[in-house]
Enzyme design. Structure first.
Site, PDB file in Angstrom:
ATOM      1  N   ASP A  85       7.956  -0.734  -3.187  1.00 20.27           N
ATOM      2  CA  ASP A  85       8.726  -1.533  -2.224  1.00 20.27           C
ATOM      3  C   ASP A  85       9.738  -2.392  -2.972  1.00 20.27           C
ATOM      4  OD1 ASP A  85       9.349  -2.770   0.285  1.00 20.27           O
ATOM      5  OD2 ASP A  85       8.179  -4.502  -0.382  1.00 20.27           O
TER       6      ASP A  85
ATOM      7  N   LYS B  94       0.956  -1.674 -13.806  1.00 22.92           N
ATOM      8  CA  LYS B  94       0.715  -2.915 -14.553  1.00 22.92           C
ATOM      9  C   LYS B  94      -0.629  -2.730 -15.246  1.00 22.92           C
ATOM     10  CE  LYS B  94       1.731  -7.191 -15.652  1.00 22.92           C
ATOM     11  NZ  LYS B  94       2.847  -7.542 -16.548  1.00 22.92           N
TER      12      LYS B  94
ATOM     13  N   ASP C 185      14.121  -1.769  -3.375  1.00 24.90           N
ATOM     14  CA  ASP C 185      15.141  -2.762  -2.989  1.00 24.90           C
ATOM     15  C   ASP C 185      16.032  -3.077  -4.191  1.00 24.90           C
ATOM     16  OD1 ASP C 185      14.140  -3.131  -0.351  1.00 24.90           O
ATOM     17  OD2 ASP C 185      14.628  -5.272  -0.451  1.00 24.90           O
TER      18      ASP C 185
ATOM     19  N   ASP D 195       7.053  -4.836 -14.855  1.00 21.22           N
ATOM     20  CA  ASP D 195       7.978  -5.932 -15.180  1.00 21.22           C
ATOM     21  C   ASP D 195       9.123  -5.436 -16.066  1.00 21.22           C
ATOM     22  OD1 ASP D 195       6.099  -5.558 -17.194  1.00 21.22           O
ATOM     23  OD2 ASP D 195       5.746  -7.689 -17.586  1.00 21.22           O
TER      24      ASP D 195
ATOM     25  N   TYR E 243      -1.199  -3.259   0.682  1.00 27.28           N
ATOM     26  CA  TYR E 243      -0.795  -3.217   2.088  1.00 27.28           C
ATOM     27  C   TYR E 243      -1.967  -2.921   3.014  1.00 27.28           C
ATOM     28  CZ  TYR E 243       4.280  -3.270   1.338  1.00 27.28           C
ATOM     29  OH  TYR E 243       5.555  -3.628   1.028  1.00 27.28           O
TER      30      TYR E 243
END
Ligand code: IPM
Ligand code: MN
Length: 367
Positions: free
Chosen positions: A245, A189, A249, A221, A141
């Protein structure tokens, strides 16, 4: 107790859900004899339209001069053609930077009454109580360089973290885990990214200071899959900005709706409170939005910026009661049932459930 609250309602459904959250805060102030003041300021698309910038200077001044900032939502399709630095969302990223909070707490609590709202089976979501701690000021970001060269057809974003940035948010997550079920899941990751290896090594180092907390690492993942499969396995979930983020969601599936999720951003000059959902321009102004995410965000504000834990719990219990009584905005009216409450009605119902419980408490204290 005196509290100066800046209200940045923003775009789309932001103003309508924020109004209901403010009503609840006003009720708490009235019942408890507190002095809460509210100052409104512009952010996002409404600020671009009125002032030509998504975060006007006046908004920054008001926010920095407050004890807490309550934000609605930003984003308006009308500005989709603009580059990221000029869009409404840039105002949100800037206010996060200005306020300086790096630990974004996003609880995911499965309300029993909404057990049939999730596409997941009731026995999967039952009793889920996860606290996501999303790092909010680093990663893709904000990393530099970033650019898009339309001539060459190349674009770059940079994922960058420092050990100190991981340590400070890591400490917040460990402290929270210590007060909860003492389990911390760090998501990354690390099989591909150096940034993730830094995260893993830093959290492994930090865990020596928190021997009472169990630490596990998950790749993002497979975490996305475990979250839908065995969500009850997770307590505090710590991760970097973009992964947080996405996973937060996804956790909206567990609660039955993204409209239920609150958040609090701690660690900076002024704490920032915002529901996880966006501005939902498709339903804005129609009384369809779910104000419970914003109302639960107000509860977090009372908990983290005012130390009013009892009031925060009372609001959460009021939400639970209203849902238990079958009241539903359209996002949580699944299975063919029609919505039976507008945004404002939902707010009013929580308000009256809260008043009842506070009346009861007061008469108990009086005995
Ligand atoms: C959120 C939102 C924001 C984010 C957007 C609107 C910039 O999706 O708060 O989760 O990505 O942080
Ligand atoms: Mn998001």
């Amino acid at each position: 107790m005196k509290l100066k609250i800046a209200i940045l309602a923003g775009d789309g459904i932001g103003p309508e859900v924020t109004r209901e959250a403010v009503n609840i805060l006003k009720a708490v102030a009235e019942f408890g004899g507190h002095d809460f003041s509210f100052t409104e300021a512009l952010i996002g698309g409404v600020a671009i339209t009125a002032e030509g910038a998504p975060l006007p200077k006046q908004t920054i001044d008001i926010a920095l001069d407050s004890d807490a900032v309550l934000l609605g939502a930003v984003g308006d399709n009308k500005f989709n053609h603009l580059t990221p630095d000029k869009r409404p969302e840039a105002g949100l990223l800037q206010i996060r930077q200005v306020l300086g909070g790096y630990a974004n707490l996003r609880p995911c609590l499965a309300f029993a009454a909404l057990g049939d709202n999730s596409p997941l089976r009731r026995e999967v979501t039952k009793g889920v109580d996860i606290l996501f701690v999303r790092e909010l000021l680093g990663g893709l970001y904000f990393g530099q360089p970033r650019w898009w060269n339309k001539e060459t057809g190349e674009a770059v974003n940079t994922m960058r973290y420092t050990k100190d940035e991981v340590l400070r948010v890591g400490r917040v997550a460990f402290e929270l885990a210590r007060k909860r079920r003492k389990k911390l899941t760090q998501v990354d990751k690390a099989n591909v990214l150096e940034c993730s290896q830094l995260w893993r090594a830093t959290i492994d180092e930090l865990k020596a200071d928190y021997p009472d907390v169990t630490v596990e690492h998950q790749l993002v993942d497979s975490m996305a899959m475990h979250l839908m499969n065995i969500p009850r396995n997770f307590d505090v979930v710590l991760t970097e900005n973009l992964f947080g983020d996405i996973l937060s969601d996804e956790s909206g599936i567990i609660t039955g709706s993204l409209g239920m999720l609150p958040s609090a951003t701690l660690g900076g000059k002024v704490n920032l409170y915002e529901p996880v959902h966006g501005s939902a321009p498709d339903i804005a102004g129609q009384g369809k939005a779910n104000p419970l995410g914003a109302i639960l965000t107000a509860a977090m504000l009372l908990r983290h910026s005012a130390g009013l834990e009892e009031d925060a719990l009372a609001i959460e219990a009021a939400v639970d009661k209203v849902l238990g009584a079958g009241h539903r905005t359209s996002d949580i009216a699944r299975g063919g049932a029609a919505a039976n409450a507008t945004t404002h009605e939902m707010g009013r119902l929580v308000h009256s459930a809260l008043s009842e419980s506070i009346d009861k408490q007061q008469s108990l204290h009086a005995v």
